[in-house]
Design an enzyme around this catalytic site. Structure first.
Site: not given
Ligand code: PEP
Length: 252
Positions: A9-11, A97, A99, A169, A175, A215, A236-237
């Protein structure tokens, strides 16, 4: 045997040229790997979908969006419908998600509407659920996830459930650098699978991919993914850097 999935997920990161470059290098890496072991999905921002599809269309890396509108079409300025997403060549869409739930106040009812529209448009849905820290501290995490699934997902038919991937999640791990322990992830994934079994039967629950997100990094992915009910990750990151994302795919 469920196939493993790693979805990035590039956000709201990277411009089009950067996105195309990253997609191209993931596609190249993956084209040299044996087929069938893992499904890799890249989820760039809407505006990059068609461009990234051009890069991925002859390979095995799938494309997904990060969201879609809760309406099919019409006067909804700035929105992007599920059908438009599908027309770019995308196969998947992330719905629910954390967010979107927290910053844009998307509730279970709205997410259910989006999920049905996405499925009816021919997309597969990566449906996210998970509790915030306070809910876990208050030992309400199972109740919260159950509500999110019952209200967001469980109006679907068994046939429609075939187009669902669930991503657990925990919001406190997204994050933040904090990760659920492999045991915490397994406990919740098993709980989710049991809920699906109760509602849709054992065939459906055995087939359902359940991803962990929060994470994930190359250094912790292997241990988390080794748990029996964890079928891969939503990343994500670490999806923004080739080495990290590839490291996570290798961990599967
Ligand atoms: C996400 O936003 O779906 C996610 C898992 O982010 P991160 O890996 O950065 O925690």
């Amino acid at each position: 045997m469920r196939k493993k999935i790693v979805a990035g997920n590039w956000k709201m990161n990277m411009d089009l040229a950067e996105g195309i470059k990253l997609a191209g290098s993931i596609d190249k890496y993956f084209s040299e790997k044996p087929a069938e072991k893992v499904t890799v999905i890249l989820c760039p921002p809407f505006i990059h979908l068609a461009g990234v599809h051009e890069v991925l269309k002859h390979g095995r890396v799938a494309l997904g969006a990060q969201n879609c509108a809760a309406e099919a079409s019409g006067a909804f300025t700035g929105e992007v419908s599920a059908w438009m997403v599908k027309s770019t060549g995308a196969e998947y869409v992330i719905i629910g998600h954390s967010e979107r739930r927290s910053y844009y106040h998307e509730d279970d009812k709205l997410l259910n509407k989006k999920t049905l529209l996405a499925i009816n448009s021919g997309l597969k849905v990566i449906f996210c659920c998970g509790e915030v820290l306070k809910e876990r501290e208050d030992k309400k995490h199972f109740i919260i996830v159950k509500r999110q699934l019952e209200e967001g997902l469980f109006s679907l038919t068994s046939e429609q459930m075939d187009r669902i991937v669930i991503a657990y999640e925990p919001v406190w791990a997204i994050g933040t650098g904090l990760t659920a322990s492999p045991e915490q992830a397994q406990e919740m994934h098993k709980y989710i699978r049991d809920l699906v079994k109760e509602k849709y039967g054992s065939d459906c629950s055995k087939k359902l991919p359940i991803l962990y997100g929060g994470s994930c990094k190359p250094s912790n992915a292997k241990e988390i993914f080794s748990k029996p009910d964890v079928d891969g990750g939503l990343i994500g990151g670490a999806a923004l850097k080739r080495e990290d994302f590839v490291g996570i795919i290798e961990a599967v």
